[in-house]
Design an enzyme around this catalytic site. Structure first.
Site, PDB file in Angstrom:
ATOM      1  N   GLU A   1     -42.152  61.513  59.782  1.00 37.50           N
ATOM      2  CA  GLU A   1     -42.911  62.362  59.135  1.00 37.50           C
ATOM      3  C   GLU A   1     -44.030  61.991  58.001  1.00 37.50           C
ATOM      4  O   GLU A   1     -45.168  62.547  57.914  1.00 37.50           O
ATOM      5  CB  GLU A   1     -42.357  63.636  58.491  1.00 37.50           C
ATOM      6  CG  GLU A   1     -41.270  64.503  59.681  1.00 37.50           C
ATOM      7  CD  GLU A   1     -42.174  64.992  60.814  1.00 37.50           C
ATOM      8  OE1 GLU A   1     -43.444  65.363  60.587  1.00 37.50           O
ATOM      9  OE2 GLU A   1     -41.447  65.040  61.737  1.00 37.50           O
TER      10      GLU A   1
ATOM     11  N   GLU B   1     -47.829  60.512  68.120  1.00 38.92           N
ATOM     12  CA  GLU B   1     -46.365  60.580  68.012  1.00 38.92           C
ATOM     13  C   GLU B   1     -46.032  59.287  68.261  1.00 38.92           C
ATOM     14  O   GLU B   1     -44.874  58.778  67.536  1.00 38.92           O
ATOM     15  CB  GLU B   1     -45.909  61.537  68.822  1.00 38.92           C
ATOM     16  CG  GLU B   1     -46.108  62.945  68.722  1.00 38.92           C
ATOM     17  CD  GLU B   1     -45.643  63.319  67.308  1.00 38.92           C
ATOM     18  OE1 GLU B   1     -44.238  63.079  67.021  1.00 38.92           O
ATOM     19  OE2 GLU B   1     -46.032  63.976  66.531  1.00 38.92           O
TER      20      GLU B   1
END
Length: 291
Positions: free
Chosen positions: A148, A224
């Site tokens: 994150e 991602e």
């Protein structure tokens, strides 16, 4: 800031080139026949305003939206060893990534998940679910936090917003052109616009919107992989692989639509529309990078 200016400049140039190309190819003349012509420059400006307005409003409201929709409790003063560890770990990872300390929060979900959001990398929010804290060990949680933090450091929230704004602009622009052509050439409307323009524009906008979703989803999947690599660099490759394997075992529930692209795991009705690649492919990418 430089990345944002370059990206905006690139897309302004694309719009300008599109306008010039249409004039060279004679599209302007076709659109202007029979009177009631379409002003492409005005349409481009209008489309850009429509395309970017919603995206930027969502970006600037993202932290507030996340806190209110997910019930995130921001940790201001830690009251438990877990909360203290979370703050310390995020602070260390943020320092490694070269960003300001983001807000850290916990949201009440039994499913293991986490997300990051915020309008810029020095004013972000990183939140984890109760399920993540309960189902993962500290090494795996650290890897998720690194993932994150990498999203934040890479400026993914801003870049995704800009890409969404660009594709929205082209969806509006081309749907109006298609509606105009059908109204003028098929139904021979001479003054103003008839029902065919609005109906055709709406249908075209829907179809083009599906294609736009595929483009945005492709970028989301690509980032991602990049965030996984960043999490591996910050926390350790094996920790990142272990965290993804644990997610595969627990099968986390998807986040709400407005936050889905920012989570550690997600999916879609079809891989082309999924915000995240399959966990197996993400693990394979990390393993391949190590060999």
């Amino acid at each position: 800031m430089l990345r944002i200016l370059l990206f905006l400049g690139t897309n302004v140039a694309i719009l300008a080139v599109l306008s010039i190309t249409m004039r060279i190819l004679g599209v302007d003349d076709m659109l202007n026949h029979n009177g009631g012509g379409l002003n492409l420059n005005s349409l481009l400006i209008m489309s850009a305003i429509i395309g970017f307005a919603g995206s930027f409003i969502s970006l600037f409201a993202s932290k507030w939206l996340a806190k209110s929709s997910m019930g995130v409790k921001v940790i201001d003063s830690p009251v438990s060893p877990t909360e203290r560890w979370l703050l310390q770990t995020v602070a260390r990872l943020a320092q490694q990534a070269g960003i300001e300390m983001p807000e850290v929060g916990i949201f009440p979900s039994a499913s293991p998940n986490a997300f990051a959001t915020g309008w810029n990398k020095n004013d972000a929010l990183v939140a984890v679910s109760m399920g993540l804290l309960q189902n993962m060990n500290k090494d795996e949680i650290e890897a998720v936090l690194g993932h994150e933090i990498s999203h934040v450091a890479n400026g993914d929230m801003v870049t995704l917003t800009l890409i969404q704004g660009v594709v929205n602009t082209f969806v509006v622009f081309f749907s109006r052109i298609i509606g105009h052509i059908v109204d003028r050439t098929v139904f021979n409307t001479r003054e103003g616009y008839g029902p065919a323009y609005w109906i055709t524009s709406l249908i075209a906008q829907f179809v083009l919107g599906i294609l736009a979703m595929m483009i945005v989803a492709w970028f989301s999947r690509w980032r991602e992989f990049r965030a996984d690599a960043g999490g591996a660099a910050l926390a350790g490759r094996q920790k990142m692989i272990s965290a993804l394997q644990r997610l595969g075992q627990t099968k986390p529930e998807p986040l709400p639509d407005e936050m889905a692209a920012f989570g550690i795991a997600g999916g879609g009705l079809h891989e082309l529309f999924a915000s995240h690649p399959p966990l197996e492919k993400r693990i394979q990418a990390l393993q391949a990078a190590a060999s």
